[in-house]
Design an enzyme around this catalytic site. Sequence first.
Site, PDB file in Angstrom:
ATOM      1  N   LYS A  28      42.494  33.394  34.834  1.00  0.00           N
ATOM      2  CA  LYS A  28      41.720  34.006  33.738  1.00  0.00           C
ATOM      3  C   LYS A  28      42.580  34.989  32.956  1.00  0.00           C
ATOM      4  O   LYS A  28      42.569  34.986  31.726  1.00  0.00           O
ATOM      5  CB  LYS A  28      40.481  34.689  34.318  1.00  0.00           C
ATOM      6  CG  LYS A  28      39.563  35.319  33.293  1.00  0.00           C
ATOM      7  CD  LYS A  28      38.150  35.418  33.809  1.00  0.00           C
ATOM      8  CE  LYS A  28      37.962  36.460  34.889  1.00  0.00           C
ATOM      9  NZ  LYS A  28      38.053  37.861  34.404  1.00  0.00           N
ATOM     10  N   SER A  29      43.311  35.841  33.670  1.00  0.00           N
ATOM     11  CA  SER A  29      44.128  36.860  32.979  1.00  0.00           C
ATOM     12  C   SER A  29      45.156  36.190  32.073  1.00  0.00           C
ATOM     13  O   SER A  29      45.363  36.608  30.918  1.00  0.00           O
ATOM     14  CB  SER A  29      44.859  37.720  34.011  1.00  0.00           C
ATOM     15  OG  SER A  29      43.938  38.456  34.764  1.00  0.00           O
ATOM     16  N   ARG A  33      45.520  36.031  27.777  1.00  0.00           N
ATOM     17  CA  ARG A  33      46.776  36.476  27.144  1.00  0.00           C
ATOM     18  C   ARG A  33      47.455  35.340  26.383  1.00  0.00           C
ATOM     19  O   ARG A  33      48.114  35.577  25.362  1.00  0.00           O
ATOM     20  CB  ARG A  33      47.703  37.053  28.222  1.00  0.00           C
ATOM     21  CG  ARG A  33      47.231  38.430  28.738  1.00  0.00           C
ATOM     22  CD  ARG A  33      47.823  38.730  30.098  1.00  0.00           C
ATOM     23  NE  ARG A  33      47.554  40.086  30.576  1.00  0.00           N
ATOM     24  CZ  ARG A  33      46.418  40.490  31.150  1.00  0.00           C
ATOM     25  NH1 ARG A  33      45.397  39.653  31.291  1.00  0.00           N
ATOM     26  NH2 ARG A  33      46.278  41.732  31.581  1.00  0.00           N
ATOM     27  N   SER A 174      44.805  50.355  35.557  1.00  0.00           N
ATOM     28  CA  SER A 174      44.132  49.293  34.805  1.00  0.00           C
ATOM     29  C   SER A 174      45.109  48.477  33.968  1.00  0.00           C
ATOM     30  O   SER A 174      45.707  48.983  33.016  1.00  0.00           O
ATOM     31  CB  SER A 174      43.068  49.896  33.880  1.00  0.00           C
ATOM     32  OG  SER A 174      42.607  48.892  32.988  1.00  0.00           O
ATOM     33  N   GLN A 176      44.159  46.168  32.075  1.00  0.00           N
ATOM     34  CA  GLN A 176      43.538  45.954  30.764  1.00  0.00           C
ATOM     35  C   GLN A 176      43.943  47.053  29.797  1.00  0.00           C
ATOM     36  O   GLN A 176      44.253  46.791  28.633  1.00  0.00           O
ATOM     37  CB  GLN A 176      42.014  45.901  30.902  1.00  0.00           C
ATOM     38  CG  GLN A 176      41.538  44.681  31.682  1.00  0.00           C
ATOM     39  CD  GLN A 176      40.040  44.673  31.902  1.00  0.00           C
ATOM     40  OE1 GLN A 176      39.333  45.583  31.464  1.00  0.00           O
ATOM     41  NE2 GLN A 176      39.549  43.653  32.571  1.00  0.00           N
ATOM     42  N   ASP A 327      39.948  42.489  42.242  1.00  0.00           N
ATOM     43  CA  ASP A 327      38.813  41.586  42.019  1.00  0.00           C
ATOM     44  C   ASP A 327      38.346  40.896  43.300  1.00  0.00           C
ATOM     45  O   ASP A 327      37.344  40.177  43.279  1.00  0.00           O
ATOM     46  CB  ASP A 327      39.185  40.519  40.980  1.00  0.00           C
ATOM     47  CG  ASP A 327      39.311  41.117  39.588  1.00  0.00           C
ATOM     48  OD1 ASP A 327      38.674  42.161  39.331  1.00  0.00           O
ATOM     49  OD2 ASP A 327      40.048  40.553  38.755  1.00  0.00           O
ATOM     50  N   LYS A 354      33.378  47.634  37.112  1.00  0.00           N
ATOM     51  CA  LYS A 354      33.667  46.220  36.801  1.00  0.00           C
ATOM     52  C   LYS A 354      32.428  45.586  36.147  1.00  0.00           C
ATOM     53  O   LYS A 354      31.564  46.290  35.650  1.00  0.00           O
ATOM     54  CB  LYS A 354      34.066  45.495  38.085  1.00  0.00           C
ATOM     55  CG  LYS A 354      35.383  46.014  38.672  1.00  0.00           C
ATOM     56  CD  LYS A 354      36.535  45.669  37.769  1.00  0.00           C
ATOM     57  CE  LYS A 354      37.832  46.223  38.289  1.00  0.00           C
ATOM     58  NZ  LYS A 354      38.922  46.103  37.318  1.00  0.00           N
ATOM     59  N   ARG A 358      30.537  47.177  41.750  1.00  0.00           N
ATOM     60  CA  ARG A 358      30.692  46.169  42.812  1.00  0.00           C
ATOM     61  C   ARG A 358      30.473  46.723  44.220  1.00  0.00           C
ATOM     62  O   ARG A 358      30.097  45.972  45.122  1.00  0.00           O
ATOM     63  CB  ARG A 358      32.060  45.485  42.697  1.00  0.00           C
ATOM     64  CG  ARG A 358      32.068  44.487  41.548  1.00  0.00           C
ATOM     65  CD  ARG A 358      33.369  43.727  41.416  1.00  0.00           C
ATOM     66  NE  ARG A 358      33.180  42.663  40.429  1.00  0.00           N
ATOM     67  CZ  ARG A 358      34.178  42.057  39.793  1.00  0.00           C
ATOM     68  NH1 ARG A 358      35.437  42.403  40.034  1.00  0.00           N
ATOM     69  NH2 ARG A 358      33.923  41.085  38.927  1.00  0.00           N
TER      70      ARG A 358
END
Length: 450
Positions: A28-29, A33, A174, A176, A327, A354, A358
């Site tokens: 996914k990451s 990108r 992070s 992100q 994750d 998240k 979580r």
Amino acid sequence: MSGHGAPIPMTSRPCGPLKGTANVPGDKSISHRSLILGAMAVGETRITGLLEGEDVLDTARAMQAFGAEVTNHGGGEWSVHGVGVGGFAEPDQVIDCGNSGTGVRLIMGSMATSPITATFTGDASLNKRPMARVTDPIALFGAQTVGRSGGRLPLTVVGAREPMPVRFTVPVPSAQVKSAVLLAALNAPGESVVIEKEATRDHTERMLAGFGADITTEDTEEGRVITLKGQPELKPQTIVVPRDPSSAAFPVCAALIVPGSDVLVPNIGLNPTRAGLFFTLQDMGADLTFENMREEGGEPVADLRAKFSPGLKGIAVPPDRAASMIDEYPVLSVVAAFAQGDTYMAGVKELRVKESDRIDAMAKGLRANGVEVNEGEDWWTVTGLGHGKVPGGGTAASELDHRIAMSFMVMGMAAQSPVSVDDGGPIATSFPIFEDLMSGLGAQVVRTNR
Ligand code: S3P
């Protein structure tokens, strides 16, 4: 625009051994990108193995809204005709990033140093998540933002007309945030410096180098110091997206707790900034091996073989491993329930912001299924009951969080009674083939609203 419709209740029943090969979807990451950097390059980037989950499809639509041409050729093959660094057009609609924190944060960074304005929104989960961690650093470049209280979405970014380079220390671990700042720095003149105290996933740095940016990383006493020279011409690439270790976690963990299982999960990236779960499982006594170790596209890759592991033991997970498995704590907490003794997970405050909180979501669901959990602001402990002794029989709220839903489906495969979630719909954001793939191995995951 993932905001899925009616909830999809799901139940996972205790099953026989899981056997076979689990070909999990693309990372996914790296998929996000690939689309964003493809849109910022000049010319055509080709991508194979793209994750076609809702989160990534939302990012593809966003890149189109900013003027890139994104084409799906079928079978996981995509192309992006990029407009170059600083070449984004102003979108004429609100950008809806659905459930995706990665999507919205990276895209806000990528447009923050262009003279355009864009408004971002998402689903009920995304609109609760903190965005000040991105709006603060992009303000240093000269961008302005107006959002709801606490910097939450919906939010409008007015890109900087005359961006300045920055030196910024990321205040929370992070990837992100780090990536948003690096993407903003692309269109600022001169050198920008981003410092992270704890190493987080480094896909953005690796991919920027691949696209031809002048980027260096140095490990110093201050932390990881990343220096990027602005206003490069990014060269289009041919990208083969590796399979996602965070998705591999689900069949791997299921195989460890379902008696008699033996599952092969091929082609999984073992980038040290992502692979913490697998080492943690080995520390717990898991029969998990890395076969056919090799290097692909500059990344370590292996085929994972996971077998039923009757001797799992609870451990204290090293806090300095948290970023490399952030994750994976939800599904790890399920494995912990089947181990002997306590599993203590500390240094994990980020889990609270998240797709859901979580720690809270897993604690509630685990308790509803007969497992004891203790928690504090940045730690939690799961008291393992051992194999064959986890009651199950409860329903967990998935809180619009794909990983919560999949974790409880894994739990149901080995508990004494079936485990349900109120809504498995969010699974489609990252692992749209989850039900088919797990059923193919022998699991019994069913939709219960039929
Ligand atoms: C991601 C970074 C992590 C992770 C998320 C994907 C990324 O978030 O939880 O699923 O692709 O950069 P944070 O950067 O907020 O820790």
